[in-house]
Design a protein around this motif. Structure first.
Motif, PDB file in Angstrom:
ATOM      1  N   TYR A  89      47.280  80.307  48.666  1.00 11.98           N
ATOM      2  CA  TYR A  89      47.890  81.717  48.898  1.00 11.98           C
ATOM      3  C   TYR A  89      49.063  81.789  47.990  1.00 11.98           C
ATOM      4  N   VAL A  90      49.230  83.040  47.334  1.00  9.33           N
ATOM      5  CA  VAL A  90      50.291  82.971  46.619  1.00  9.33           C
ATOM      6  C   VAL A  90      51.184  84.306  46.796  1.00  9.33           C
ATOM      7  N   GLY A  91      50.855  85.161  47.757  1.00  9.45           N
ATOM      8  CA  GLY A  91      51.865  86.296  48.180  1.00  9.45           C
ATOM      9  C   GLY A  91      51.431  87.240  49.164  1.00  9.45           C
ATOM     10  N   THR A  92      52.420  87.767  49.623  1.00 11.99           N
ATOM     11  CA  THR A  92      52.088  88.765  50.832  1.00 11.99           C
ATOM     12  C   THR A  92      53.319  90.207  50.392  1.00 11.99           C
ATOM     13  N   VAL A  93      52.372  91.139  50.646  1.00  9.03           N
ATOM     14  CA  VAL A  93      53.253  92.499  50.668  1.00  9.03           C
ATOM     15  C   VAL A  93      52.814  93.181  52.136  1.00  9.03           C
ATOM     16  N   HIS A  94      53.836  93.614  52.710  1.00  9.77           N
ATOM     17  CA  HIS A  94      53.705  93.737  54.210  1.00  9.77           C
ATOM     18  C   HIS A  94      54.567  95.101  54.711  1.00  9.77           C
ATOM     19  N   MET A  95      53.919  96.099  55.180  1.00  7.90           N
ATOM     20  CA  MET A  95      54.601  97.309  55.488  1.00  7.90           C
ATOM     21  C   MET A  95      54.633  97.286  57.045  1.00  7.90           C
ATOM     22  N   ALA A  96      55.672  97.233  57.903  1.00  7.72           N
ATOM     23  CA  ALA A  96      55.541  97.247  59.213  1.00  7.72           C
ATOM     24  C   ALA A  96      56.153  98.233  59.855  1.00  7.72           C
ATOM     25  N   GLN A  97      55.229  99.042  60.555  1.00 10.03           N
ATOM     26  CA  GLN A  97      55.693 100.389  61.430  1.00 10.03           C
ATOM     27  C   GLN A  97      55.538 100.131  63.002  1.00 10.03           C
ATOM     28  N   GLY A  98      56.695 100.137  63.700  1.00  9.62           N
ATOM     29  CA  GLY A  98      56.661 100.047  65.034  1.00  9.62           C
ATOM     30  C   GLY A  98      56.082 101.297  65.815  1.00  9.62           C
ATOM     31  N   LEU A  99      55.454 101.384  66.664  1.00 11.60           N
ATOM     32  CA  LEU A  99      54.795 102.507  67.407  1.00 11.60           C
ATOM     33  C   LEU A  99      55.743 102.597  68.709  1.00 11.60           C
ATOM     34  N   ARG A 100      56.867 102.258  68.944  1.00 15.30           N
ATOM     35  CA  ARG A 100      57.565 102.563  70.172  1.00 15.30           C
ATOM     36  C   ARG A 100      58.994 102.764  69.448  1.00 15.30           C
ATOM     37  N   PRO A 101      59.627 103.873  69.835  1.00 13.65           N
ATOM     38  CA  PRO A 101      60.563 104.202  69.170  1.00 13.65           C
ATOM     39  C   PRO A 101      62.126 103.387  69.850  1.00 13.65           C
ATOM     40  N   GLY A 102      62.890 102.924  68.956  1.00 17.21           N
ATOM     41  CA  GLY A 102      64.014 102.224  69.300  1.00 17.21           C
ATOM     42  C   GLY A 102      64.244 101.142  68.089  1.00 17.21           C
ATOM     43  N   PHE A 147      55.021  94.042  71.163  1.00 13.47           N
ATOM     44  CA  PHE A 147      55.328  95.406  70.678  1.00 13.47           C
ATOM     45  C   PHE A 147      54.289  96.034  69.770  1.00 13.47           C
ATOM     46  N   PRO A 148      53.686  97.202  70.223  1.00 14.14           N
ATOM     47  CA  PRO A 148      52.780  98.119  69.520  1.00 14.14           C
ATOM     48  C   PRO A 148      53.186  98.333  68.004  1.00 14.14           C
ATOM     49  N   VAL A 149      52.391  98.013  67.236  1.00 16.32           N
ATOM     50  CA  VAL A 149      52.645  98.246  65.558  1.00 16.32           C
ATOM     51  C   VAL A 149      51.510  98.769  64.962  1.00 16.32           C
ATOM     52  N   ASP A 150      51.740  99.102  63.763  1.00 12.53           N
ATOM     53  CA  ASP A 150      50.976  99.704  62.631  1.00 12.53           C
ATOM     54  C   ASP A 150      51.323  98.974  61.391  1.00 12.53           C
ATOM     55  N   TYR A 151      50.535  97.951  61.174  1.00  8.55           N
ATOM     56  CA  TYR A 151      50.852  97.105  59.972  1.00  8.55           C
ATOM     57  C   TYR A 151      49.984  97.251  58.931  1.00  8.55           C
ATOM     58  N   THR A 152      50.308  97.162  57.585  1.00  2.34           N
ATOM     59  CA  THR A 152      49.555  97.439  56.574  1.00  2.34           C
ATOM     60  C   THR A 152      50.058  96.073  55.696  1.00  2.34           C
ATOM     61  N   SER A 153      48.915  95.534  54.933  1.00  2.50           N
ATOM     62  CA  SER A 153      49.249  94.387  54.312  1.00  2.50           C
ATOM     63  C   SER A 153      48.292  93.927  53.052  1.00  2.50           C
TER      64      SER A 153
END
Length: 646
Positions: free
Chosen positions: A383-396, A486-492
Motif C-alpha cells: 500500500y502506497v497512498g491515501t487521498v481522503h475527503m471527509a464530510q460530516g453529516l451532522r452540523p457542528g 458520527f454520520p459521515v460521507d467519505y470519499t477516498s
C-alpha cells in the motif's frame, strides 16, 4: 540427455554468486535513506518486510489516545517510560507526535546497556540536530513528523526520560534475513550527499518527472496529445501494445475539473484486465477538495493548471489510458480542451519483483458502528497512498476525525492509530495555525478544513514506510471517537501495487460525482475571522468575549466558506450579571433590536433567531454592536448558526 553449454553454466553461477553477495552485503542507513527519493522503486516488492507500530492508542477502543498518557508507554523502567521494543533486524521509518517535549529520548540498540542515540524529543523535528533535518523531519498542521531511518541489527528499545508523554506513533519495518548495520551516528560524505539530495527533492514545490527519471524509470519518452472532449465522449490519450512502464503523466484542463460536479473520469487498464486499474473522477484522483484544487505533494497534485502524477506504472503487454466525460441531465456541460503528456519507457516489469499500480475509488456513507474501508484485498502487494475527503453529516464540530486508523496485514493487527488527522501527520483540528486549513507537505497534508461546512480532507503517501502484505491487507478508518458514531460521507482513493488485478470497482454515478452541500452551518469562535471597531475589546477564550467601553462599538464576523443563498441567523450566547446589550446587523441592514444579556443568574441561550440574511460574496458577514447596560459591559458570543431557507 541434452548438452548444456558452458556459457549457460557460467551465467547461472554468476547469478548465484551475485545473489549470495547481495544477501551477504550489509544493509545500512544509506540503503534505507535511498528509498526516500527513489520513486522508481515504488513498484518493487519487499518480501516479508512487514510493518508494525507502537502508538498511544486507547486499548479499550475508546478515545483516550494520549490525552491522559495512560496508554502512551509499555512499562516504567528506573524512572523512565519505555515507549517501544522491536526485535530485529529492522528499521524505524516514521516517528510522529503532536506533543513533543524537551525531555530526552534514548535509543538502545541490540541489547546494549548504553544508548547510541540520545536526543531531546523535540529535536527529532526542529531541524537543528543532524541528520534530523527539514523537510524530511518537521512540523505543520499540528503534527511533528520524522522520516529519517533508524536501522537496528538485533533489537531496539526506545525510552522516554520524562514523567509524562502523550500522543505518539512509532512505525517500524522488519528486515527479515538481512544483515543490518545498526545506527552508528557517524555519517560519511556519501551519506551526507544523499541526505542533501533527499532534502532538496522533498523541498521542491514544483516537481517534474525529471526528479524521478532514474533506475528502471530512466530513458523516458513523451507522448503528448491535445484534444477537446464533449459530454458523453471517451478519448483515449495513451495506448501501447508492448511492455514498458509509465513514469508519470500530466493533464491540463484549465479550471474545467473544478466545481460541484466531477463528471470527467480518468480510466486506465493494464494488460487487457477486466477491471480498470484506475477509475475515478479526475478531481478526486488529483486531490481536489470539494471543487477546488488542493493537493500539491512531490508525487501527485496540481500546480498552476497542471494535474500531475509521478507514481510509476509498469505493465507487461498493453497499457491504455483515457478520459470519460459523463453526461448529467438538467445541467449545462461545456466541451473541455485538454492537454496531456504521458512519460514512459520500454523497461519491462519483473513480475516476481514488481507489482502493478492499482487504485480503488469509493464514496460511502458508512453505517453507524461500521468502519470506513480504504482497501481490503487478497494477494501480494504493498500500500502506497491515501487521498481522503471527509464530510460530516451532522452540523457542528468535526468530531468524526477522532476516528483511528487500523491496519491488518496477513491476518494480524499491525497498526492502530490515534486519530484521523494523526494518520496524516497532523494534529489538533479546529485550532488556530494547526489543522485549520488546507496545507500541502511533501508526502502528506490537509486538503481542506471548514467548520461551517463540517468537512476536511487529507492525503498521505508511503515511500520507505509502504505497507507490504504477502497474503492480504485491511486498511480502514473509524468515523467518530467511539463506535463509529458520527454520520459521515467519505470519499477516498487507495493506491497500491499488487501481483493480482482488481476484481471489482465502484461506479461513480451522477449522485456520487456531486459534492455534498450541507444546509446548516456552525461558526465556532476559535476560527472566527473577526474585525473589532473602536469602543470594544475582544478576547477569544471560551467564546468571543466582547467588552464595551465608552459609548460601545462593534465587531464584524466573516461568514466564509458557506454557499450563497438565504439563511436564518441563530446565535448562542451567555447571560450573566455583567452582561452587556447587543444588536446584530448585516452591514447597513439592521437584523435585530437591542438584546440584553444582563441577568441575575448565569444562563446559556441557544439558537436565538436574530434575523434572516441574503448571503453573497459581497455580503458574507454579520456585525455585533455592543453597548453597556449600566455598568454591565461584557457580551460573550459562543456560536453562530446559519440555516438555509429553501
Amino acid at each position: 540427455m541434452r548438452k548444456i553449454s558452458v556459457k549457460i553454466i557460467i551465467s547461472a553461477l554468476l547469478l548465484f554468486i551475485c545473489g549470495l553477495n547481495t544477501y551477504s552485503q550489509k544493509y545500512t542507513f544509506q540503503n534505507e535513506l535511498e528509498l526516500l527519493r527513489r520513486v522508481d522503486l515504488l513498484p518493487a516488492y519487499r518480501h516479508n518486510q512487514l510493518i508494525e507500530q507502537e502508538s498511544s492508542y486507547d486499548r479499550t477502543w475508546g478515545n483516550d489516545d494520549g490525552f491522559s498518557g495512560k496508554y502512551s508507554y509499555i512499562r516504567k523502567e528506573k524512572g523512565t517510560l519505555v515507549l517501544a521494543e522491536f526485535e530485529g533486524p529492522g528499521v524505524i521509518n516514521r516517528i510522529w507526535t503532536p506533543t513533543p517535549t524537551n525531555d530526552m529520548l534514548s535509543f538502545y540498540f541490540d541489547g546494549e546497556k548504553n544508548p547510541r542515540l540520545r536526543i531531546r524529543f523535540m529535536d527529532l523535528f526542529t531541524g537543528q540536530v543532524y541528520p534530523f533535518i527539514k523537510p524530511v523531519c518537521g512540523n505543520e498542521i499540528g503534527g511533528y513528523y520524522c522520516y529519517i531511518p533508524i536501522p537496528f541489527k538485533k533489537s531496539l528499545k526506545i525510552v522516554f526520560e520524562g514523567e509524562k508523554i502523550m500522543f505518539h506513533q512509532i512505525q517500524a519495518r522488519k528486515l527479515q534475513g538481512m544483515d543490518v548495520e545498526s545506527w552508528t551516528g557517524n555519517f560519511s560524505e556519501s551519506d551526507r550527499k544523499l541526505l542533501s539530495e533527499v532534502s532538496n527533492l522533498w523541498a521542491d514545490i514544483s516537481p517534474t518527472v525529471k526528479n524521478y527519471a532514474s533506475g528502471v524509470s530512466s530513458g523516458i519518452e513523451t507522448d503528448q496529445k491535445n484534444f477537446t472532449i464533449k459530454p458523453g465522449e471517451e478519448v483515449t490519450f495513451f495506448d501501447k501494445n508492448s511492455a514498458g512502464r509509465i513514469v508519470g503523466f500530466e493533464i491540463d484542463g484549465g479550471t474545467s475539473f473544478e466545481g460541484v460536479y466531477k463528471d470527467i473520469l480518468l480510466s486506465a487498464k493494464w494488460d487487457n484486465e477486466k477491471v480498470e486499474a484506475i477509475y475515478a473522477p479526475v478531481a478526486d484522483f488529483f486531490g481536489y477538495a470539494y471543487g477546488k484544487p488542493a493537493m500539491r505533494s512531490i508525487l501527485m497534485g496540481r500546480y498552476g493548471t497542471t494535474n500531475y502524477c509521478y507514481l510509476p506504472m509498469p505493465y507487461d503487454r498493453t497499457a491504455s489510458m483515457k478520459l470519460i466525460y459523463k453526461e448529467r441531465s438538467g445541467v449545462q456541460q461545456n466541451p473541455v480542451s485538454i492537454n496531456v503528456k504521458v512519460y514512459y519507457n520500454s523497461t519491462k516489469r519483473n513480475p516476481k519483483e514488481e507489482g502493478k499500480l492499482y487504485s480503488t475509488w469509493k464514496r460511502e456513507k458508512p453505517d453507524i458502528g461500521k468502519f470506513y474501508t480504504f482497501l481490503k484485498t487478497e494477494g501480494k502487494g504493498h500500500y502506497v497512498g491515501t487521498v481522503h475527503m471527509a464530510q460530516g453529516l451532522r452540523p457542528g464540530m468535526t468530531l468524526f476525525f477522532e476516528g483511528d486508523d487500523s491496519t491488518y496485514v496477513d491476518g494480524k493487527a499491525r497498526m492502530h492509530g490515534t486519530g484521523s488527522e494523526d494518520y496524516y501527520n497532523g494534529g489538533w483540528y479546529a485550532l488556530l495555525d494547526r489543522w485549520d486549513r488546507g496545507i500541502s507537505m511533501p508526502i502528506h497534508g490537509s486538503l481542506d478544513y471548514s467548520l461551517p461546512m463540517n468537512r476536511t480532507g487529507a492525503y498521505r503517501f508511503f515511500l520507505s514506510d509502504k505497507l507490504s502484505f504477502e497474503k492480504n491487507i485491511y486498511h480502514g478508518m473509524e468515523h467518530g471517537g467511539v463506535g463509529n458514531n458520527f454520520p459521515v460521507d467519505y470519499t477516498s482513493i487507495a493506491f497500491y501495487y499488487a501481483a493480482q488485478p482488481l476484481l471489482e470497482k465502484m461506479e461513480p454515478t451522477a449522485e456520487l460525482r456531486e459534492n455534498y452541500l450541507p444546509s446548516t452551518h456552525v461558526y465556532f469562535p476559535q476560527l472566527m475571522q473577526v474585525t473589532p471597531d473602536r469602543g470594544v475589546g475582544v478576547i477569544l477564550d471560551r467564546g468571543l468575549m466582547i467588552s464595551a467601553y465608552g459609548e460601545g462599538g462593534a465587531v464584524r464576523v466573516m461568514l466564509n466558506d458557506v454557499p450563497e443563498g438565504n439563511y436564518r441567523v441563530l446565535i448562542h450566547y451567555h447571560e450573566r450579571k455583567n452582561g452587556a446589550d447587543f444588536q446584530v446587523w448585516q452591514r447597513q441592514k439592521q437584523l435585530s433590536d437591542w438584546i440584553s444579556t444582563k441577568a441575575s443568574q448565569d444562563s446559556y441561550k441557544e439558537k436565538v433567531h436574530v434575523g434572516d440574511i441574503q448571503l453573497t460574496q459581497q455580503t458574507n458577514s454579520v456585525t455585533f454592536h455592543v453597548r453597556k447596560n449600566g455598568t454591565a459591559d461584557l457580551f460573550e458570543l459562543n456560536l453562530i448558526t446559519l440555516e438555509k431557507i429553501n
